[in-house]
Design an enzyme around this catalytic site. Sequence first.
Site, mmCIF file in Angstrom:
data_model
loop_
_atom_site.group_PDB
_atom_site.id
_atom_site.type_symbol
_atom_site.label_atom_id
_atom_site.label_comp_id
_atom_site.label_asym_id
_atom_site.label_seq_id
_atom_site.Cartn_x
_atom_site.Cartn_y
_atom_site.Cartn_z
ATOM 1 N N SER A 42 0.830 -1.204 0.000
ATOM 2 C CA SER A 42 0.000 0.000 0.000
ATOM 3 C C SER A 42 0.866 1.256 0.000
ATOM 4 O O SER A 42 1.679 1.456 -0.888
ATOM 5 C CB SER A 42 -0.965 -0.054 1.183
ATOM 6 O OG SER A 42 -2.016 0.856 1.031
ATOM 7 N N ASP A 156 -5.588 -3.766 -2.115
ATOM 8 C CA ASP A 156 -4.559 -3.344 -1.162
ATOM 9 C C ASP A 156 -3.824 -4.536 -0.537
ATOM 10 O O ASP A 156 -4.436 -5.414 0.065
ATOM 11 C CB ASP A 156 -5.230 -2.514 -0.061
ATOM 12 C CG ASP A 156 -4.255 -1.724 0.764
ATOM 13 O OD1 ASP A 156 -3.313 -2.327 1.310
ATOM 14 O OD2 ASP A 156 -4.439 -0.499 0.878
#
Length: 296
Positions: A42, A156
């Site tokens: 991320s 993510d």
Amino acid sequence: MPKRKTISLVLGSGGARGLAHIGVIHWLEEHRFHIASISGSSIGALIGGVYAMGKLDEYEAWVKAIDKLDIVSLLDIAWQSAGLFKGDRIINTLIELVGDQHIESLPIRYTAVALDIEREKEVWISNGRLFDAIRASISLPLFFTPFEYNGKKLIDGGVLNPVPIAPTLHDTTDMTIAVNLGAKPEKRFEEKKSKLKSAPLHTDNDLSDKIRRFIRELKQNTASLTDIDFDMYDIADQAFDAMQGTIAREKLAAYPPDFTIEIPRNACGTLEFDRAEEMVLLGYERAQRALGELIE
């Protein structure tokens, strides 16, 4: 002069708290450590990728120059159930700012971690277009739409692996340092809403002026976006942070790095990118606290 120690740097997920990664990198550079490998989930994939390109200073100047309205203007509504925003505008803005490369051409070994949502498996991206890897890794559920990559629908990387140490296990560096953005909350960081900066940042810095001009050109949909109540994401954010904190502890226990830099998960909110200066300083301070013994 003694040889510089080589580092495998693991940069965790955690939204705006990841701006602390910048401070950690500054500390390592100032104390002559050589970052030879980066693994990130991320925001860790984003900061790590920009650093590997040699463009961290440009990114830092950009993120310190923007305020909350600027951030909102960079969000492009997707009008889909899979995610509120497409993420194209923020990625294109970053490419305009720092350029783009293929991961294979980077001078630092780099891996971005994402999640194949349909197969429920981690995906390690260590080749191909850098900002494709970053876009896949930052696809925060409910917020950004999933990213289609090589026939896979990716989200993510922090969902399954918020501190991605495993990609560094075969590195031949002197040590592995992990930055965990999901550490236990601390009293000094009371939950607070960051306020909009009262005025734009004015500076004689050419880069900051360029950044602000570029953002102004993008402010097409700000009026409609400002009606969105981002407070409704608070509970989801808190739940996601708690989940990531638990998973991070498990990952750190399973694959213990040589050193761990802990950033409390209540240091700032997931979307509070307007607190960049504060988070960069926090990262530097926590690096000194965790690694100071290495330079004594």
